[in-house]
Design a protein around this motif. Structure first.
Motif, PDB file in Angstrom:
ATOM      1  N   TYR A 120       6.978  -5.268  -1.866  1.00  0.00           N
ATOM      2  CA  TYR A 120       7.325  -4.082  -2.659  1.00  0.00           C
ATOM      3  C   TYR A 120       6.097  -3.237  -3.047  1.00  0.00           C
ATOM      4  O   TYR A 120       6.055  -2.046  -2.743  1.00  0.00           O
ATOM      5  CB  TYR A 120       8.146  -4.469  -3.894  1.00  0.00           C
ATOM      6  CG  TYR A 120       8.484  -3.280  -4.759  1.00  0.00           C
ATOM      7  CD1 TYR A 120       9.380  -2.319  -4.303  1.00  0.00           C
ATOM      8  CD2 TYR A 120       7.890  -3.105  -5.997  1.00  0.00           C
ATOM      9  CE1 TYR A 120       9.679  -1.207  -5.075  1.00  0.00           C
ATOM     10  CE2 TYR A 120       8.190  -2.002  -6.779  1.00  0.00           C
ATOM     11  CZ  TYR A 120       9.083  -1.056  -6.316  1.00  0.00           C
ATOM     12  OH  TYR A 120       9.373   0.041  -7.077  1.00  0.00           O
ATOM     13  N   PRO A 121       5.075  -3.814  -3.669  1.00  0.00           N
ATOM     14  CA  PRO A 121       3.913  -2.966  -4.005  1.00  0.00           C
ATOM     15  C   PRO A 121       3.196  -2.428  -2.762  1.00  0.00           C
ATOM     16  O   PRO A 121       2.714  -1.287  -2.773  1.00  0.00           O
ATOM     17  CB  PRO A 121       2.993  -3.879  -4.821  1.00  0.00           C
ATOM     18  CG  PRO A 121       3.541  -5.237  -4.737  1.00  0.00           C
ATOM     19  CD  PRO A 121       4.929  -5.162  -4.205  1.00  0.00           C
ATOM     20  N   LEU A 122       3.157  -3.235  -1.703  1.00  0.00           N
ATOM     21  CA  LEU A 122       2.529  -2.742  -0.475  1.00  0.00           C
ATOM     22  C   LEU A 122       3.297  -1.556   0.108  1.00  0.00           C
ATOM     23  O   LEU A 122       2.695  -0.603   0.613  1.00  0.00           O
ATOM     24  CB  LEU A 122       2.440  -3.861   0.572  1.00  0.00           C
ATOM     25  CG  LEU A 122       1.418  -4.959   0.316  1.00  0.00           C
ATOM     26  CD1 LEU A 122       1.549  -6.070   1.357  1.00  0.00           C
ATOM     27  CD2 LEU A 122       0.005  -4.414   0.288  1.00  0.00           C
ATOM     28  N   SER A 123       4.626  -1.621   0.025  1.00  0.00           N
ATOM     29  CA  SER A 123       5.430  -0.524   0.575  1.00  0.00           C
ATOM     30  C   SER A 123       5.288   0.762  -0.242  1.00  0.00           C
ATOM     31  O   SER A 123       5.592   1.845   0.248  1.00  0.00           O
ATOM     32  CB  SER A 123       6.901  -0.938   0.677  1.00  0.00           C
ATOM     33  OG  SER A 123       7.465  -1.113  -0.603  1.00  0.00           O
ATOM     34  N   LEU A 124       4.817   0.645  -1.476  1.00  0.00           N
ATOM     35  CA  LEU A 124       4.547   1.831  -2.291  1.00  0.00           C
ATOM     36  C   LEU A 124       3.127   2.355  -2.065  1.00  0.00           C
ATOM     37  O   LEU A 124       2.901   3.569  -1.971  1.00  0.00           O
ATOM     38  CB  LEU A 124       4.743   1.517  -3.773  1.00  0.00           C
ATOM     39  CG  LEU A 124       6.147   1.134  -4.213  1.00  0.00           C
ATOM     40  CD1 LEU A 124       6.144   0.755  -5.686  1.00  0.00           C
ATOM     41  CD2 LEU A 124       7.136   2.248  -3.936  1.00  0.00           C
ATOM     42  N   VAL A 125       2.163   1.451  -1.968  1.00  0.00           N
ATOM     43  CA  VAL A 125       0.748   1.835  -1.903  1.00  0.00           C
ATOM     44  C   VAL A 125       0.318   2.255  -0.506  1.00  0.00           C
ATOM     45  O   VAL A 125      -0.393   3.258  -0.354  1.00  0.00           O
ATOM     46  CB  VAL A 125      -0.141   0.669  -2.422  1.00  0.00           C
ATOM     47  CG1 VAL A 125      -1.610   0.947  -2.185  1.00  0.00           C
ATOM     48  CG2 VAL A 125       0.122   0.432  -3.896  1.00  0.00           C
TER      49      VAL A 125
END
Length: 182
Positions: free
Chosen positions: A126-131
């Motif tokens: 999830y955070p990787l898909s945002l960043v």
């Protein structure tokens, strides 16, 4: 969810000059494997002549139970005993299912339960898909690479998977190891 396929990766280190005998042994064991309950497919990665001596056999079954049943069967044990004189090292294998390889460490042989695998993988992706899009897309536009939904998605997903396999999961699983394997 626990029964969604499983694979075993078998490594056989063969003594010099015993490859032909091992190939004959494979001709004996492969049909028995194919006839096992739940068998899906197999691959044999043969050594490179003059460079390597390791055969890698990958076998897929529909459930981990069916795979374990074959691996623990009397027929397989009998054939492994028959081939033992050909081995430089003992019969070595690892059973894998789903994304288990993301949770594997050198010291840990068991695999966490699936719901923990789900939560950990999701919380990492999830955070990787945002960043990653915030970092990668401006860089691509700076390089004058035109915006394209498909190529952008391909590069973004490639970066996320690369980071997950080589950077995030090895460190993340060490960090939460106590909870993960509890």
């Amino acid at each position: 969810m626990e029964n969604q396929g499983a694979s075993v990766v078998i490594s056989h280190h063969i003594l010099d000059g015993k490859q032909q005998e091992y190939e004959q042994w494979l001709d004996e064991i492969v049909p028995l494997t194919r006839d096992s309950k739940g068998f899906i497919d197999h691959q044999i990665v043969r050594p490179i002549k003059g460079l390597t001596f390791v055969y890698t056999v990958i076998i897929r079954f529909d459930t981990i139970e069916n795979l374990r049943s074959w691996m623990d069967s009397d027929a397989r044990k009998r054939l492994i005993d028959k081939a033992a004189p050909l081995f430089r090292k003992n019969d070595h294998y690892k059973i894998k299912s789903g994304l288990d390889f993301l949770f594997e460490t050198e010291n840990e042989t068991k695999v966490p339960v699936r719901w923990k695998q789900f939560l950990v993988t999701w919380s990492a992706i999830y955070p990787l898909s945002l960043v990653i899009p915030l970092v990668l897309l401006p860089f691509l536009r700076l390089l004058k690479i035109p915006a394209n939904h498909y190529s952008d998605g391909l590069l973004i997903s490639g970066c996320i998977v690369f980071l997950m396999v080589f950077a995030v999961m090895p460190n993340y699983t060490k960090l939460i190891r106590k909870w993960l394997f509890k």
